[in-house]
Design a protein around this motif. Structure first.
Motif, PDB file in Angstrom:
ATOM      1  N   ARG A  42       0.801  -1.224   0.000  1.00 23.63           N
ATOM      2  CA  ARG A  42       0.000   0.000   0.000  1.00 23.63           C
ATOM      3  C   ARG A  42       0.834   1.275   0.000  1.00 23.63           C
ATOM      4  NH1 ARG A  42      -1.763  -1.884   5.374  1.00 23.63           N
ATOM      5  NH2 ARG A  42      -0.515  -0.879   6.983  1.00 23.63           N
ATOM      6  N   ARG A  43       2.123   1.173   0.393  1.00 26.56           N
ATOM      7  CA  ARG A  43       3.009   2.340   0.326  1.00 26.56           C
ATOM      8  C   ARG A  43       3.679   2.463  -1.028  1.00 26.56           C
ATOM      9  NH1 ARG A  43       3.323   0.036   5.196  1.00 26.56           N
ATOM     10  NH2 ARG A  43       5.055  -1.331   4.586  1.00 26.56           N
ATOM     11  N   SER A  86      -4.818   7.942  -1.969  1.00 24.38           N
ATOM     12  CA  SER A  86      -5.933   7.021  -1.729  1.00 24.38           C
ATOM     13  C   SER A  86      -5.589   6.031  -0.631  1.00 24.38           C
ATOM     14  CB  SER A  86      -6.268   6.288  -3.033  1.00 24.38           C
ATOM     15  OG  SER A  86      -7.282   5.331  -2.827  1.00 24.38           O
ATOM     16  N   GLN A  87      -4.356   5.514  -0.662  1.00 26.68           N
ATOM     17  CA  GLN A  87      -3.925   4.579   0.380  1.00 26.68           C
ATOM     18  C   GLN A  87      -3.798   5.272   1.727  1.00 26.68           C
ATOM     19  OE1 GLN A  87      -3.840   1.496   0.053  1.00 26.68           O
ATOM     20  NE2 GLN A  87      -3.491   0.984  -2.086  1.00 26.68           N
ATOM     21  N   ARG A 101      -7.105   5.610   3.322  1.00 30.48           N
ATOM     22  CA  ARG A 101      -7.626   4.338   3.825  1.00 30.48           C
ATOM     23  C   ARG A 101      -6.879   3.866   5.064  1.00 30.48           C
ATOM     24  NH1 ARG A 101      -8.795   2.675  -1.708  1.00 30.48           N
ATOM     25  NH2 ARG A 101      -6.680   1.926  -1.997  1.00 30.48           N
ATOM     26  N   CYS A 102      -5.612   4.257   5.182  1.00 30.08           N
ATOM     27  CA  CYS A 102      -4.767   3.765   6.285  1.00 30.08           C
ATOM     28  C   CYS A 102      -4.109   4.944   6.998  1.00 30.08           C
ATOM     29  CB  CYS A 102      -3.713   2.808   5.757  1.00 30.08           C
ATOM     30  SG  CYS A 102      -4.363   1.454   4.774  1.00 30.08           S
ATOM     31  N   ARG A 138      -5.713  -6.045  -7.929  1.00 30.28           N
ATOM     32  CA  ARG A 138      -5.552  -6.018  -6.483  1.00 30.28           C
ATOM     33  C   ARG A 138      -5.736  -7.410  -5.894  1.00 30.28           C
ATOM     34  NH1 ARG A 138      -4.554  -1.070  -5.636  1.00 30.28           N
ATOM     35  NH2 ARG A 138      -5.607   0.597  -6.774  1.00 30.28           N
ATOM     36  N   ASP A 168      -3.295  -6.298   0.988  1.00 33.77           N
ATOM     37  CA  ASP A 168      -2.818  -4.958   0.679  1.00 33.77           C
ATOM     38  C   ASP A 168      -1.958  -4.928  -0.576  1.00 33.77           C
ATOM     39  OD1 ASP A 168      -0.865  -6.512   2.095  1.00 33.77           O
ATOM     40  OD2 ASP A 168       0.332  -4.697   2.349  1.00 33.77           O
ATOM     41  N   THR A 194      -0.781  -5.276  -4.630  1.00 34.40           N
ATOM     42  CA  THR A 194      -1.281  -4.958  -5.964  1.00 34.40           C
ATOM     43  C   THR A 194      -0.299  -5.495  -6.995  1.00 34.40           C
ATOM     44  OG1 THR A 194      -2.350  -2.918  -5.197  1.00 34.40           O
ATOM     45  CG2 THR A 194      -1.919  -3.105  -7.549  1.00 34.40           C
TER      46      THR A 194
END
Length: 295
Positions: free
Chosen positions: A134-135, A193-194, A197-198, A253, A261, A263
């Protein structure tokens, strides 16, 4: 260069940048033309933080990268760092912001990729493919991706990140020519966006804090009111030896319970196109290299 050896310079440069960017008048110190350097003096930061001048000098000169949590907290409080800046300070020092010393949410802890996903990337013999968390850290890549974009194996783990590559790696930036801005804006939007969400991912906050400080375009785009993601269906790379290669971008995803998490990004030229032929010739030129390499 190892990650450990690069940590001290990153920490020192960041602390020095925040100190010199501070307005002395904000804390009641004189700010006049007699100052030889901008911002707070080390002695003034020491007075505000109750951290010794010698300790601040060691950090800024890259002579230590493991400052204690108490020292980091005192410096962050004294400089009134934002949440993102504070997160970056701690991550650059190899520390978690958790009071009990355990890893904080989002701190890199497990780069393992599920076996089935790793096998899929391994089998994508002639397709540039990346597995991202996600990073937007690059955890796994195909040999075609390394041949076309950059040899990820030569980068430190910290620098294997799509955002850092887009803004800090000159060769990677040059691959995209006039399409660089569109690509980079989409990377920023994906990271935003990530982050939404986090919000507790301190490693992600640290990445943002680093780039906000060091790149004005990233800072401007990150601070924009909206961050529309309009992934281009095609992206053209200008490889220095293979020439122009146009790719179809596909983003998948992971839905598995092991690593939801993750992708998978594939970049495939159209079948029987000049781009496919150029990519094939490029891959033939690099010989028998492992087709997928884990970070």
């Amino acid at each position: 260069m190892t990650e450990q050896s690069s940590a001290a310079p990153r920490l020192g440069e960041f602390l020095r940048a925040r100190r010199t960017a501070a307005d002395p008048a904000r804390w009641g110190f004189e700010s006049d033309r007699h100052r030889r350097v901008p911002g707070l003096r080390r002695e003034e930061l020491a007075q505000l933080s109750q951290v010794s001048v010698a300790s601040i000098a060691r950090i800024e000169q890259g002579r230590t990268h493991r400052a204690s949590k108490d020292v980091l907290t005192a410096l962050a409080d004294a400089l009134e760092l934002s949440g993102e800046e504070r997160a970056y300070l701690f991550v650059a020092a190899g520390r978690s912001t958790d009071d009990d010393g355990r890893r904080s949410p989002g701190t890199p802890h497990d780069d393992a990729v599920p076996v089935a996903l790793a096998q899929l990337v391994h089998d994508l013999t002639d397709v540039p493919a990346l597995v991202l968390n996600r990073r937007l850290d690059i955890l796994l890549w195909s040999r075609a991706a390394a041949a076309l974009f950059v040899d990820f194996g030569l980068l430190t783990r910290l620098d294997r990140n799509l955002v850092r590559l887009a803004f800090c790696h000159e060769r990677y930036r040059a691959l995209f020519g006039h399409q660089w801005e569109s690509m980079a804006r989409n990377v920023v939007a994906a990271l935003r966006s990530q982050a939404d969400r986090c919000p507790d991912d301190t490693a992600l906050q640290a990445l943002v804090g680093e780039l906000v400080i060091h790149d004005s375009l990233f800072a401007a785009w990150w601070g924009a009111t909206t961050h529309p993601v309009s992934k281009p269906p095609r992206l053209t790379c200008h490889h220095p030896t293979a020439g122009e290669i146009t790719l179809e971008i596909h983003v998948l995803r992971s839905e598995g319970h092991q690593r939801a998490d993750l992708t998978l990004v594939t970049c495939a030229p159209r079948p029987n196109s000049p781009s496919q032929q150029a990519l094939r010739l490029l891959l033939e030129g690099i010989g028998d290299v492992d087709r997928a390499v884990a970070g």
